[in-house]
Design an enzyme around this catalytic site. Structure first.
Site, PDB file in Angstrom:
ATOM      1  N   SER A 104       0.989  -1.477  -0.184  1.00 19.66           N
ATOM      2  CA  SER A 104      -0.174  -0.189  -0.164  1.00 19.66           C
ATOM      3  C   SER A 104       0.791   1.168   0.267  1.00 19.66           C
ATOM      4  O   SER A 104       1.498   1.413  -0.825  1.00 19.66           O
ATOM      5  CB  SER A 104      -0.913   0.090   1.272  1.00 19.66           C
ATOM      6  OG  SER A 104      -2.155   0.866   0.606  1.00 19.66           O
ATOM      7  N   ASP A 126      -9.042  -4.824  -6.166  1.00 19.20           N
ATOM      8  CA  ASP A 126      -8.223  -3.939  -5.101  1.00 19.20           C
ATOM      9  C   ASP A 126      -8.767  -2.885  -5.415  1.00 19.20           C
ATOM     10  O   ASP A 126      -8.573  -2.420  -7.108  1.00 19.20           O
ATOM     11  CB  ASP A 126      -6.953  -4.115  -4.824  1.00 19.20           C
ATOM     12  CG  ASP A 126      -6.165  -3.271  -4.156  1.00 19.20           C
ATOM     13  OD1 ASP A 126      -6.687  -2.117  -4.054  1.00 19.20           O
ATOM     14  OD2 ASP A 126      -5.459  -3.773  -3.811  1.00 19.20           O
ATOM     15  N   HIS A 181      -8.476  -5.129  -0.966  1.00 15.95           N
ATOM     16  CA  HIS A 181      -7.051  -3.999  -0.372  1.00 15.95           C
ATOM     17  C   HIS A 181      -6.312  -4.951   0.915  1.00 15.95           C
ATOM     18  O   HIS A 181      -5.128  -4.602   0.646  1.00 15.95           O
ATOM     19  CB  HIS A 181      -6.923  -2.495  -0.082  1.00 15.95           C
ATOM     20  CG  HIS A 181      -5.357  -2.003  -0.011  1.00 15.95           C
ATOM     21  ND1 HIS A 181      -4.997  -1.974  -1.506  1.00 15.95           N
ATOM     22  CD2 HIS A 181      -4.850  -1.081   0.370  1.00 15.95           C
ATOM     23  CE1 HIS A 181      -3.942  -1.307  -1.070  1.00 15.95           C
ATOM     24  NE2 HIS A 181      -3.962  -0.867   0.032  1.00 15.95           N
TER      25      HIS A 181
END
EC number: 3.1.1.-
Length: 187
Positions: A80, A155, A167
């Protein structure tokens, strides 16, 4: 540190290197967690500074390891925001419209010889980053052939999905193993 492998992790939450240890076998493995205040508050005015802090720390550590332990093969990874940090740190140039004095200089080209692999999990897409005024992640040309970018189906951060749950599934959807196998195969 003896010649071996060194894992540099830029992650948004605590990470375990257990899977990676099992993948490198008898080789030595060191782990460095990038020191920056990761956040999921992308709209915060402090958010760009947190990413820049991560880029600065990761780049400094990678370059320091390359100089002090030249036989060590490094793996750079992130999830991320950490994937954004890891991606940006490989950039060969400062992105257009970003004030050069506001960000760390790109790493010297010879540092790429010390990085065996880059694994990015759920790296924010250009579209996602653009919502917050951030430039797209541009993996430097010396790192592109050794980079694996993984984006889970659905995602919405790294892809065009619409599932916020997707995610958060990297630890359980097999992609961490896929990334570890990729990195281990390059050591």
């Amino acid at each position: 540190m003896a010649p071996g492998s060194h894992l540099v992790l830029a992650a948004s939450e605590d990470c375990s290197s257990t899977h990676c240890v099992s993948q490198v076998g008898a080789k030595s493995l060191g782990v460095y967690a990038v020191n920056y205040p990761a956040s999921n508050d992308f709209a915060s005015s402090d958010f760009p500074k947190t990413v820049i802090d991560g880029i600065r720390d990761a780049g400094s550590h990678i370059q320091s390891m390359a100089m002090s332990c030249p036989q060590t093969r490094q793996v750079l990874g992130g999830y991320s925001q950490g994937a954004a940090v890891a991606g940006y740190v490989t950039s060969a140039v400062v992105p257009p419209a970003v004030p050069v004095q506001a960000v760390p200089a790109p790493m010297a080209p010879e540092v790429a010889n010390h990085v065996a692999a880059v694994t990015l999990f759920g790296a924010p897409s250009a579209q996602f980053l653009g919502q917050y005024g951030a430039p797209p992640i541009a993996i430097g040309p010396l790192y592109q052939p050794k980079t694996l970018q993984l984006c889970a189906d659905g995602d919405s951060i790294c892809g065009d999905g619409n599932s916020p749950v997707a995610h958060g599934l990297y630890a359980v959807n097999g992609m961490v193993g896929q990334g570890a196998n990729f990195a281990a195969s390059r050591l």
